[in-house]
Design an enzyme around this catalytic site. Sequence first.
Site, PDB file in Angstrom:
ATOM      1  N   LYS A   1      38.409  -5.496  14.425  1.00 14.22           N
ATOM      2  CA  LYS A   1      39.063  -4.331  13.622  1.00 14.22           C
ATOM      3  C   LYS A   1      40.288  -3.996  14.401  1.00 14.22           C
ATOM      4  O   LYS A   1      40.336  -2.953  15.099  1.00 14.22           O
ATOM      5  CB  LYS A   1      37.986  -3.265  13.311  1.00 14.22           C
ATOM      6  CG  LYS A   1      38.291  -2.288  12.212  1.00 14.22           C
ATOM      7  CD  LYS A   1      39.322  -1.321  12.184  1.00 14.22           C
ATOM      8  CE  LYS A   1      39.788  -0.365  13.494  1.00 14.22           C
ATOM      9  NZ  LYS A   1      41.078   0.241  13.474  1.00 14.22           N
TER      10      LYS A   1
ATOM     11  N   GLU B   1      36.732  -0.661  27.332  1.00 11.26           N
ATOM     12  CA  GLU B   1      38.173  -0.590  28.424  1.00 11.26           C
ATOM     13  C   GLU B   1      38.734   0.648  28.010  1.00 11.26           C
ATOM     14  O   GLU B   1      39.473   0.776  26.950  1.00 11.26           O
ATOM     15  CB  GLU B   1      38.821  -1.906  27.886  1.00 11.26           C
ATOM     16  CG  GLU B   1      38.165  -3.186  28.202  1.00 11.26           C
ATOM     17  CD  GLU B   1      37.875  -3.466  29.736  1.00 11.26           C
ATOM     18  OE1 GLU B   1      38.739  -3.024  30.431  1.00 11.26           O
ATOM     19  OE2 GLU B   1      36.980  -3.996  30.023  1.00 11.26           O
TER      20      GLU B   1
ATOM     21  N   CYS C   1      48.057   0.647  29.566  1.00 11.68           N
ATOM     22  CA  CYS C   1      46.746   1.256  30.156  1.00 11.68           C
ATOM     23  C   CYS C   1      46.778   1.341  31.842  1.00 11.68           C
ATOM     24  O   CYS C   1      46.315   2.316  32.403  1.00 11.68           O
ATOM     25  CB  CYS C   1      45.456   0.632  29.807  1.00 11.68           C
ATOM     26  SG  CYS C   1      45.685  -1.262  29.780  1.00 11.68           S
TER      27      CYS C   1
ATOM     28  N   GLU D   1      46.469  10.801  30.940  1.00  5.91           N
ATOM     29  CA  GLU D   1      47.344   9.984  30.527  1.00  5.91           C
ATOM     30  C   GLU D   1      48.202  10.206  29.546  1.00  5.91           C
ATOM     31  O   GLU D   1      47.959  10.844  28.641  1.00  5.91           O
ATOM     32  CB  GLU D   1      46.437   8.736  30.015  1.00  5.91           C
ATOM     33  CG  GLU D   1      46.724   7.455  29.472  1.00  5.91           C
ATOM     34  CD  GLU D   1      46.044   6.338  28.951  1.00  5.91           C
ATOM     35  OE1 GLU D   1      45.269   7.005  27.866  1.00  5.91           O
ATOM     36  OE2 GLU D   1      45.703   5.304  29.619  1.00  5.91           O
TER      37      GLU D   1
HETATM   38  P1  NAD Z   1      42.537   4.780  20.373  1.00  6.71           P
HETATM   39  O1  NAD Z   1      41.321   5.249  21.027  1.00  6.71           O
HETATM   40  O2  NAD Z   1      42.981   5.999  19.388  1.00  6.71           O
HETATM   41  O3  NAD Z   1      42.059   3.663  19.062  1.00  6.71           O
HETATM   42  C1  NAD Z   1      41.688   2.454  19.761  1.00  6.71           C
HETATM   43  C2  NAD Z   1      40.965   1.778  18.868  1.00  6.71           C
HETATM   44  O4  NAD Z   1      39.939   2.259  18.260  1.00  6.71           O
HETATM   45  C3  NAD Z   1      41.694   1.391  17.372  1.00  6.71           C
HETATM   46  O5  NAD Z   1      41.437   0.236  16.683  1.00  6.71           O
HETATM   47  C4  NAD Z   1      41.067   2.684  16.326  1.00  6.71           C
HETATM   48  O6  NAD Z   1      41.476   2.429  15.054  1.00  6.71           O
HETATM   49  C5  NAD Z   1      40.046   2.608  16.663  1.00  6.71           C
HETATM   50  N1  NAD Z   1      39.040   3.736  16.598  1.00  6.71           N
HETATM   51  C6  NAD Z   1      39.669   5.080  16.418  1.00  6.71           C
HETATM   52  N2  NAD Z   1      38.413   6.177  16.297  1.00  6.71           N
HETATM   53  C7  NAD Z   1      37.274   5.392  16.335  1.00  6.71           C
HETATM   54  C8  NAD Z   1      36.036   5.698  16.130  1.00  6.71           C
HETATM   55  N3  NAD Z   1      35.655   6.884  15.861  1.00  6.71           N
HETATM   56  N4  NAD Z   1      35.059   4.752  16.393  1.00  6.71           N
HETATM   57  C9  NAD Z   1      35.449   3.421  16.494  1.00  6.71           C
HETATM   58  N5  NAD Z   1      36.951   3.204  16.556  1.00  6.71           N
HETATM   59  C10 NAD Z   1      37.593   4.047  16.442  1.00  6.71           C
HETATM   60  O7  NAD Z   1      43.540   4.096  21.410  1.00  6.71           O
HETATM   61  P2  NAD Z   1      44.870   3.795  21.099  1.00  6.71           P
HETATM   62  O8  NAD Z   1      45.879   5.076  20.687  1.00  6.71           O
HETATM   63  O9  NAD Z   1      44.777   2.872  19.994  1.00  6.71           O
HETATM   64  O10 NAD Z   1      45.297   3.244  22.403  1.00  6.71           O
HETATM   65  C11 NAD Z   1      45.457   3.787  23.515  1.00  6.71           C
HETATM   66  C12 NAD Z   1      44.460   3.904  24.357  1.00  6.71           C
HETATM   67  O11 NAD Z   1      43.958   2.756  24.648  1.00  6.71           O
HETATM   68  C13 NAD Z   1      45.100   4.422  25.884  1.00  6.71           C
HETATM   69  O12 NAD Z   1      44.190   5.416  26.063  1.00  6.71           O
HETATM   70  C14 NAD Z   1      45.053   3.150  26.724  1.00  6.71           C
HETATM   71  O13 NAD Z   1      44.723   3.741  28.160  1.00  6.71           O
HETATM   72  C15 NAD Z   1      43.876   2.494  26.262  1.00  6.71           C
HETATM   73  N6  NAD Z   1      43.930   1.058  26.745  1.00  6.71           N
HETATM   74  C16 NAD Z   1      42.829   0.840  27.613  1.00  6.71           C
HETATM   75  C17 NAD Z   1      42.977  -0.795  28.053  1.00  6.71           C
HETATM   76  C18 NAD Z   1      41.939  -1.251  29.140  1.00  6.71           C
HETATM   77  O14 NAD Z   1      41.967  -2.315  29.228  1.00  6.71           O
HETATM   78  N7  NAD Z   1      41.281  -0.308  29.986  1.00  6.71           N
HETATM   79  C19 NAD Z   1      43.919  -1.425  27.583  1.00  6.71           C
HETATM   80  C20 NAD Z   1      44.896  -0.844  26.448  1.00  6.71           C
HETATM   81  C21 NAD Z   1      45.001   0.409  26.085  1.00  6.71           C
END
Ligand code: NAD
Length: 477
Positions: A174, A249, A283, A382
Amino acid sequence: MTATATTDLVTHYINGTWTTDWAGLTNELRNPATGQVTGRVALAGLDEVDRAVAAARAAFETYSHTTIADRVAMFSRIAAEFTRRAEDMAIAVTTDMGIPIAGSRIAVGAAILQFTSMIDTLPGYPFHDVAGDHIIDKDPVGVAALIPPWNYPSLQMAEKVAPALAAGCTVILKPAEIVSHAGEVFAQIMDAAGVPAGVFNLLVGKGSTVGTALSKHPGVDMVAFTGSTDVGIQVQKDAADTVKRVSQELGGKSAHIVLPDADLDLAVTTAVNGVMSNSGQTCAAPTRTLVPAPLLDDFLRRVKSAVDGLTVGDPMKEVDLGPVANQTQWHTVQDYIQIGLDEGATLITGGPGKPDPTASGWYVRPTVFADVTNNMRIAREEIFGPVMSVITYTGIDDAIRIANDSEYGLAGYVTGEDTDQAKRVAARIRAGQVVVNAVTPNLFAPFGGYKHSGNGRIWGTAGLEEYLETKAIVGQI
Ligand code: NAD
């Protein structure tokens, strides 16, 4: 494909078939560089979730028993097809979220590496091992729901799909809603590579509905989530009632310690490239730059010069920074720049607003703050934008204390001429991957977070093992 990805309707790929008769809700997809609509995405509902889970469960019965040779052959086909579609994927990603095309191409290369590295890893991995008086088998966890974010989507989809399929799991991917064109290209690659029906499924749509449904679903054995810490916590809660394995992650606020003997050119390159590439939407970005007081003036002068030389503009061209991913992200970054000013940090360069106020895309001015203290919000939270916070330290213990004084622990960076000393400092940083005298993480080494940055590991053998159960066979063996 033209230089912009345009699919009228991105839809779901379930049990080897595209959902073509979508009559449900849709959302528009917009190019952040122009604001123009590039298509629509079908929003999966509970019915699609149930169908995808049923397909993955059924496929698990046979796929989990395939031989390593079968999986290696399948991965070779995927890698070949991914290579053939590399430019389509790079364009889709840039259209979806605005990373400059050169960076997108590099990330696609890293995505393909996820599959080729499994071709190397699988034959030698001890799925069946005799350890003294017992046998240890490594079995696939089962059906895995894979929920990546949008910031490096080609890599983030591949770094979950490749180890999950290598382990023998079947998957439901997803992607983040805004990178649906990229999700579509990914599923097309899997389809063309002949991945058996039900082994790989794609659901597009909203995290709040599809992600939640997958996290709670009794037919899903594991959720591999990458995203923000707040959503990661919610996923963990949603998965608790069905005792799923949850690999997380999450976010970061990583420190870059510039040691007193550092080569300042290297330190500046690490700081600027690390924070500013992909418009700060990384990230592991070293967003807290820790500089010893005697080097501060020289460091800031060089950083300002480097940042002022960065080009911001159309990500399909040769630029350093494209736009941030969407309007919401732009406003979030603007809010943080204002917070930095209000907190009394010194603006070295950049600041509020767009570099070209007439631009329709979501462009941000690369921004550097000095005189940041580690208790300011711009040092603790962040931002996910091109904003560097420079913090001054007095001695190495002080630097390490500041680096570790964070709720996050994703990455760390140390720049110093004495490599032994730099490694000693790296060893004291509480983070999952620490990079010494470089800026690029190592895709063959484990990567993941301490503390609120998560509990999982991606890449390399550690990434594969996230998707494996350990079984002991004991007694008369
Ligand atoms: P996000 O948490 O908004 O969304 C991540 C994913 O989760 C998306 O696919 C989204 O559709 C889904 N999602 C949203 N709400 C959900 C729910 N209630 N239940 C299940 N899935 C849900 O994050 P983002 O804005 O897409 O990405 C940015 C974040 O990701 C930043 O905090 C960044 O640091 C983090 N990130 C971490 C890593 C790592 O390896 N640690 C890598 C890249 C990004």
